[in-house]
Write a protein that holds these residues in place. Sequence first.
Motif, PDB file in Angstrom:
ATOM      1  N   PHE A  46      28.106  90.794  57.368  1.00 15.37           N
ATOM      2  CA  PHE A  46      28.955  90.699  58.628  1.00 15.37           C
ATOM      3  C   PHE A  46      29.702  89.548  58.409  1.00 15.37           C
ATOM      4  N   TYR A  53      28.335  80.542  59.408  1.00 15.79           N
ATOM      5  CA  TYR A  53      27.433  81.096  60.480  1.00 15.79           C
ATOM      6  C   TYR A  53      26.059  80.847  59.995  1.00 15.79           C
ATOM      7  N   LEU A  65      20.785  89.890  67.251  1.00 14.80           N
ATOM      8  CA  LEU A  65      20.981  88.772  66.405  1.00 14.80           C
ATOM      9  C   LEU A  65      22.108  87.999  66.976  1.00 14.80           C
ATOM     10  N   LEU A  76      25.077  90.488  67.568  1.00 14.10           N
ATOM     11  CA  LEU A  76      25.099  91.567  66.362  1.00 14.10           C
ATOM     12  C   LEU A  76      23.771  92.421  66.515  1.00 14.10           C
ATOM     13  N   ASN A  77      24.199  93.799  66.332  1.00 13.54           N
ATOM     14  CA  ASN A  77      22.904  94.561  66.177  1.00 13.54           C
ATOM     15  C   ASN A  77      22.042  94.588  65.215  1.00 13.54           C
ATOM     16  N   SER A  78      20.729  93.871  65.498  1.00  9.65           N
ATOM     17  CA  SER A  78      19.862  93.562  64.533  1.00  9.65           C
ATOM     18  C   SER A  78      19.396  94.705  63.656  1.00  9.65           C
ATOM     19  N   ASP A  80      21.580  96.894  62.350  1.00  8.54           N
ATOM     20  CA  ASP A  80      22.486  97.002  61.338  1.00  8.54           C
ATOM     21  C   ASP A  80      23.652  95.956  61.608  1.00  8.54           C
ATOM     22  N   VAL A  81      23.770  94.989  60.964  1.00 14.56           N
ATOM     23  CA  VAL A  81      24.646  93.786  61.339  1.00 14.56           C
ATOM     24  C   VAL A  81      26.085  94.345  61.131  1.00 14.56           C
ATOM     25  N   HIS A  86      29.139  94.555  67.408  1.00 11.71           N
ATOM     26  CA  HIS A  86      28.966  93.419  67.774  1.00 11.71           C
ATOM     27  C   HIS A  86      30.099  93.045  68.892  1.00 11.71           C
ATOM     28  N   TYR A 489      17.671  87.919  57.379  1.00 13.41           N
ATOM     29  CA  TYR A 489      18.972  87.625  57.729  1.00 13.41           C
ATOM     30  C   TYR A 489      19.353  86.633  57.255  1.00 13.41           C
ATOM     31  N   ILE A 496      27.042  86.770  57.203  1.00  5.96           N
ATOM     32  CA  ILE A 496      25.778  87.006  57.309  1.00  5.96           C
ATOM     33  C   ILE A 496      25.451  88.109  56.438  1.00  5.96           C
ATOM     34  N   GLN A 498      22.051  91.019  55.740  1.00  2.00           N
ATOM     35  CA  GLN A 498      20.805  91.548  56.126  1.00  2.00           C
ATOM     36  C   GLN A 498      20.353  92.402  54.852  1.00  2.00           C
TER      37      GLN A 498
END
Length: 836
Positions: A46, A53, A65, A76-78, A80-81, A86, A489, A496, A498
């Motif tokens: 991301f 970041y 996240l 963010l959706n932890s 799937d970033v 988001h 992460y 970012i 993941q």
Amino acid sequence: MSGGPAHLLTTLFMAAAAMGYRHASDLDATPRTTVTFDELSGVRRFNAHTLNYSTLLLEDERGILYVGARGAIFALNSSDVADGSHHTIHWEASPEKQMDCLQKGKNNKTECFNHVRFLQRLNSTHLYACGTYAFHPLCATIDANRFVLPSHFEEGKEKCPYDPARGYTGLIVDGGLYTATRYEFRSLPDIRRNLHQRPLKTEESPLHWLNDAEFVTSVLVRESKDSPVGDDDKIYYFFMERAGEETTSFFDKSQVARVARVARVCKSDVGGKKILQRKWTSFMKARLVCYIPYYEVLRSVCSLDGGGWASTVFYATFTLSAQWRTMEASAVCRYNISAVQRAFEGPYMEYQDWARKWSRYDGAVPEPRPGSCITDHSRRKGYNSSQDLPNSVLDFVKLHPLMFEEVKPAGEEPLLVKKNVAYSQLAVDRVQALDGCSYDVLFMGTGDGWIHKAVVVNSVIHIVEEVQVFRDLQPVESLVISRIQRSLYVGAASGIVQMPLASCARYTSCYDCILARDPYCAWDGRACRTITTTDRTGLVQDIQSGNKGCWSGSGRGSLPWKNRTVLQGDDVLLPCDQRSNLARAVWLLNGSEVLGTGQDRLRVGVDGLLVTDTLPQHSGEYRCYGEEQGLRTLLAAYSLTVLPELPRSPTVAPSPHAASQATNDMKVAYISAIVTLVVLCTVLSIILLYMSCLEKRKGKYVLGEPRPASVELQTVSANCLRKGHREEEEEELTYPDGCLRIIPGEAPTAATSPVKELPVAVPPLPPPLPAELTNGVGALPNVLRKMNGNSYMLLQQQEEPLASPLYSASFTEELSKILEKRKHTQLVEKLDESSV
């Protein structure tokens, strides 16, 4: 600094040996496998139109996240970033503040922005965030559900650093904001508590409790939980500062060094009543040592507990201090909470004005013990809060903030000393393996965008793998582990990342899975898979030794035989890809081991076996194994056939009569050739004279109407396509009847059309050799091979077609790529000076 990096490293390890440490080779560790950026799998990324970041807040149960960046905050959706779901808060510094920042002489490309440095959960409904705001810090309370900025902001000078590069740490504990940094340009470093009915800070006179401190992190330890003495919760601060005491520096005891410290304060501290008003009464600090000379630059600290505060351990990474810029090295040490407590319960130090240094204090210590938290014992004596402490205790605290005892690592030695690496961040997870033991797994980010994953086995670190998570070199600035998502992460300047905590599918055999010693992975009989807490039956794993569990050849697998046939005298390379950097290549020829050194015309290297100037006795069956931890894994199998040289046809001496006849025939041939040449010259002269006469008469007479008397021959490409260019349009013409077209019309003249160069005819390439006649060298690109561990060879047996993409890269580029890849494997400790 004389002697260079090699001399320094030798001195460091000599010092380590003198202090009773393990052998130098035990302190260093090579990552077992190397995963480059192009080999990554299962990674999500991301990034938005911003930078840095670096501030991460993971709320695992909520699946969110939060990321604080430059001028923005993201949710963010932890899981799937990169899924695009988001939410964003734009929080840029105002143009007025940016202009004010520029007028102060600050950098308009790095400093005059709003860098979000603090992001924590304030309560069940709101987040609390602080940013530098172009050197005018601001803080905001954010509704987590609406995720928008409030209309009112708070002054941030007491809570957030003004400088985005300044060391900073902060925690929200039971509604109180505990921060540590240099808050203003001319202020001293300070540990403060805000958002509390009793704001506190450190003392500045007559002694500065902090000496030019740079803070790294802070950790809350709930020591009040199930405490038999009624103790208080404590916040521990880790930082670097200038040392006032005599240091144990191995090299130069005369200079003022910067040392690592750990300090603590009590959560229930409310300051003194008359002395130390609005100041900490529980502040104490001690030196944090890792026991390697000059490994005193503290970079990162992470804590773990085994279910209770008494089992808390701190992992810390150190690097070489600034005096040794000629090389990179890192150390990892582990500290028990009991070692920190012993230091704070030991003797104090006192500053001596006449000597201008700190030394041990051996005088009387008042009661209750200065710097300690309020306990049941204190309450029984009538001291229910810090404001009840006697003046003698508070005066002692003001003058004795430093402890004499050092905080020593577990085992009084480092877990790891890694050469050519600068660890910038650290995150730790605790995993229960199949043997019932819990193992600490370390994820260490480097200064150039790599992640080293390691497991602590007893007092030794085994580096499972090194992974390149960023293509561009940049330091890893933050690391957070999600146990629910089983993800790591990674925060850096560009975005970012993941990545999964484990990529077990990368291990394709039982031996490979077992040798990895990855606590997340186990062999199920068919594949290496991730261990779950619910289903652990039929799984095999060996973290302790990494060589038990594979049976009946299940670790070897079956490999197809490859045939190689060459002529006597040719060279042949038998490639063997060693996936593990810790494995040793073992070659067997017809069941007997090939030593590779001292054997005629055989050279064993990390990429294969090279047989030079082959002989018929080199024919046979070759097997390549990777030997690691006493296990051998079959990696390649070849059947080599060396053909003898082709016999030469016998020659017969000619007879005298035949020689005489041959001489006469040669004379006749010479005379015939001369006559032919004379006739050709005469004919050519006549043709040239005729053409010259026609040229002189051209243009004087015109008979009839002009008509297109000439033709133009045009060729098209092999697919019979060409582009027709016109002033009005451009269209594609197709010629189905062949690649040669005769087009009537005037041929273009020099005045109307540019002269086109005729293509140079390229002779056809020779047909490729059949597969059974290849020697394994010609099929390879111009690859730099390291043979026999200490010399480099550029192997190229046959030329590739000119159109091959392999010719687009120069030898220099190729060399750089190979050396860059080898840089992270370090299979050879000492290379020849003539290697490159």
